[in-house]
Design an enzyme around this catalytic site. Structure first.
Site, PDB file in Angstrom:
ATOM      1  N   ARG A 187       0.810  -1.217   0.000  1.00  0.00           N
ATOM      2  CA  ARG A 187       0.000   0.000   0.000  1.00  0.00           C
ATOM      3  C   ARG A 187       0.848   1.272   0.000  1.00  0.00           C
ATOM      4  O   ARG A 187       0.386   2.340   0.393  1.00  0.00           O
ATOM      5  CB  ARG A 187      -1.010   0.005   1.160  1.00  0.00           C
ATOM      6  CG  ARG A 187      -1.949  -1.199   1.158  1.00  0.00           C
ATOM      7  CD  ARG A 187      -3.093  -1.041   2.119  1.00  0.00           C
ATOM      8  NE  ARG A 187      -3.995   0.035   1.712  1.00  0.00           N
ATOM      9  CZ  ARG A 187      -4.932  -0.087   0.766  1.00  0.00           C
ATOM     10  NH1 ARG A 187      -5.093  -1.228   0.107  1.00  0.00           N
ATOM     11  NH2 ARG A 187      -5.719   0.937   0.471  1.00  0.00           N
ATOM     12  N   LEU A 188       2.093   1.159  -0.438  1.00  0.00           N
ATOM     13  CA  LEU A 188       2.964   2.326  -0.592  1.00  0.00           C
ATOM     14  C   LEU A 188       2.848   2.798  -2.039  1.00  0.00           C
ATOM     15  O   LEU A 188       3.737   2.607  -2.863  1.00  0.00           O
ATOM     16  CB  LEU A 188       4.407   1.974  -0.225  1.00  0.00           C
ATOM     17  CG  LEU A 188       4.605   1.503   1.224  1.00  0.00           C
ATOM     18  CD1 LEU A 188       6.061   1.129   1.477  1.00  0.00           C
ATOM     19  CD2 LEU A 188       4.150   2.588   2.197  1.00  0.00           C
TER      20      LEU A 188
END
Length: 210
Positions: A187-188
């Site tokens: 989720r970066l």
């Protein structure tokens, strides 16, 4: 690979984010989506607000991306048409699950009901052209049979080559902000937003936290 100022710092935008024109990047992403999305790669979620400031959002098909905006067509008397007329602003998002990317756009909206609207209307199928005449978009409808009866009546009245209804045409979103988002591991995600205060101003690019 292209070099752009990110705040006060020169950075390199590469890969899918590379480019000196955000409209060209958006076009490239849409072309990628046309190869992988199963349905309507040009679908956008269009957001407006009503007279009380309550948001409205709905799916609309984007007709084109040009170097001066994002174009779509609709009934001017519909809810979205009236809300755009009242505020002159809108936002949209294009999201592609197959690519794990999205584009967000915010800006002012300009009504386009000239030659471009006439040409696009004429390019549509006859049934779609007649349907534009028959539908009182967003307003209450007694029944589907009533709608079909109206379509039949319009068909008799307008014939095989109806002109564009005066209440139907185009809108062009002229962005003050365009954000490009791509999915990242854990989720970066990668996010770059292009901003300008007016259409004649230079774009400023900022990388955002995921």
């Amino acid at each position: 690979m292209s070099e752009m100022f990110l705040g006060n710092e020169m950075v390199k935008l590469n890969g899918i984010f590379a480019g000196e024109n955000p409209f060209e990047i958006a076009k490239a992403w849409l072309r990628d989506a046309e190869k992988s999305e199963p349905n309507d790669p040009n679908a956008i979620a269009l957001a407006t607000v009503d007279a009380d400031g309550l948001p409205n959002v709905r799916m609309v098909l984007l007709k084109s991306i040009t170097d001066d905006g994002f174009w779509f067509y609709t009934n001017y008397e519909s809810a979205k048409g009236q809300e755009i007329a009242a505020t002159g602003k809108a936002a949209m998002v294009m999201h592609w699950k197959s690519l794990r990317r999205q584009i967000r756009v915010r800006g002012i909206v300009i009504r386009e009901d000239g030659l471009e609207a006439d040409e696009y209307y004429a390019s549509r199928s006859l049934k779609s052209r007649l349907g534009a005449w028959a539908s009182e978009q967003s307003r209450p409808l007694e029944s589907r049979s009533a709608l079909m009866a109206k379509v039949a009546k319009i068909t008799t009245q307008k014939g095989a080559n109806p002109k564009r209804p005066p209440f139907w045409g185009g809108f062009r979103i002229v962005p003050e902000e365009i954000e490009f988002w791509a999915d990242g591991a854990y989720r970066l995600h990668d996010r770059f937003v292009w901003r300008r205060e007016a259409s004649e101003n230079e774009w400023k690019i900022t990388r955002l936290n995921p």
